[in-house]
Design a protein around this motif. Structure first.
Motif, PDB file in Angstrom:
ATOM      1  N   ASP A   1     -85.285 117.250  57.130  1.00  0.00           N
ATOM      2  CA  ASP A   1     -84.911 116.214  56.157  1.00  0.00           C
ATOM      3  C   ASP A   1     -84.554 116.848  54.816  1.00  0.00           C
ATOM      4  O   ASP A   1     -83.591 116.437  54.163  1.00  0.00           O
ATOM      5  CB  ASP A   1     -86.062 115.226  55.978  1.00  0.00           C
ATOM      6  N   LEU A   2     -85.335 117.844  54.410  1.00  0.00           N
ATOM      7  CA  LEU A   2     -85.053 118.544  53.153  1.00  0.00           C
ATOM      8  C   LEU A   2     -83.709 119.253  53.230  1.00  0.00           C
ATOM      9  O   LEU A   2     -82.912 119.201  52.281  1.00  0.00           O
ATOM     10  CB  LEU A   2     -86.160 119.551  52.844  1.00  0.00           C
ATOM     11  N   ALA A   3     -83.441 119.922  54.352  1.00  0.00           N
ATOM     12  CA  ALA A   3     -82.185 120.663  54.490  1.00  0.00           C
ATOM     13  C   ALA A   3     -80.991 119.734  54.388  1.00  0.00           C
ATOM     14  O   ALA A   3     -79.995 120.052  53.723  1.00  0.00           O
ATOM     15  CB  ALA A   3     -82.172 121.415  55.822  1.00  0.00           C
ATOM     16  N   ARG A   4     -81.064 118.569  55.036  1.00  0.00           N
ATOM     17  CA  ARG A   4     -79.948 117.623  54.990  1.00  0.00           C
ATOM     18  C   ARG A   4     -79.734 117.084  53.579  1.00  0.00           C
ATOM     19  O   ARG A   4     -78.597 117.008  53.090  1.00  0.00           O
ATOM     20  CB  ARG A   4     -80.192 116.480  55.974  1.00  0.00           C
ATOM     21  N   ALA A   5     -80.821 116.694  52.917  1.00  0.00           N
ATOM     22  CA  ALA A   5     -80.707 116.151  51.558  1.00  0.00           C
ATOM     23  C   ALA A   5     -80.194 117.210  50.587  1.00  0.00           C
ATOM     24  O   ALA A   5     -79.371 116.929  49.703  1.00  0.00           O
ATOM     25  CB  ALA A   5     -82.058 115.614  51.102  1.00  0.00           C
TER      26      ALA A   5
END
Length: 223
Positions: free
Chosen positions: A158-162
């Protein structure tokens, strides 16, 4: 073999003369106000090769008075105070909303020096905070655009996508606004300068604001 923490701690020493220069400090010659001395010490730390001299500990407390501390970056220091930035919804932002008072700690081991600052904190106008943010790197803007600071993170994916989305926007729109981004200013009530000494005769000079005005008292403290 497992590491013996206590044995490791006992083996360590501070201010190794091979990498540390402990300059003399004569408090009688210090300026009448703390900011010029802070600027002088900061410049000396930079010149001495101190790694990341602009990082500092920021201590706040929550609504119950429980303390918290983290490392942040100094954004500036002038007549209005020492500046740092964060989202208003971050843990530090919530703390400062509830208890607008904080303490800063700088440590420059290459010179055996510390500076401690504490006082009330206020938020700068939004346009000033946005101007400060947009004067920084693309990475700084991307991190601010990622947002959600201190919220629970479901996964690193989720962090990587955001983060990827935020980097793309920051590169495409370098003036993108981040409404929650806040520039905070700490107006010092006390500033202490600590100069280490190899014989442990450390010199501590404290500036204390008198009566909430612009005059400062200077006093020495036992190490």
């Amino acid at each position: 073999m497992a590491t013996d923490l206590h044995e490791l701690l006992r083996s360590l020493r501070v201010w190794d003369p091979k990498v540390t220069d402990l300059p003399s400090f004569e408090p009688d010659t210090a300026p009448a106000t703390p900011l010029p001395l802070f600027t002088e010490w900061f410049a000396a730390a930079v010149a001495a090769g101190q790694t990341e001299p602009h990082t500092m500990s920021l201590a706040t407390s929550d609504e119950s008075g429980l303390p918290d501390v983290r490392i942040v970056m100094l954004h500036g220091a002038d007549a209005d105070g020492w500046s740092f930035a964060s989202h208003t919804g971050s843990r530090k932002g919530r703390h400062l909303a509830a208890r607008p008072y904080a303490a800063l700690g700088f440590y420059w081991p290459v010179l055996g020096r510390q500076v401690r600052v504490r006082g009330p904190v206020t938020a700068a106008p939004s346009e000033e905070a946005q101007g400060d943010l947009h004067a920084r790197s693309t990475g700084a803007l991307a991190a601010a655009l990622t947002g959600r600071q201190s919220e629970l993170l479901p996964s690193l994916d989720d962090l990587a996508r955001a983060s990827e989305s935020a980097w793309e926007r920051a590169s495409r729109e370098p003036g993108a606004p981040v409404p929650s981004w806040t520039l905070y200013r700490l107006r010092a009530e006390e500033v202490e300068f600590f100069q280490g000494d190899e014989r442990r005769r450390h010199v501590r000079l404290r500036y204390r604001r008198e009566g909430g005005g612009e005059a400062w008292a200077r006093e020495l403290l036992w190490p």
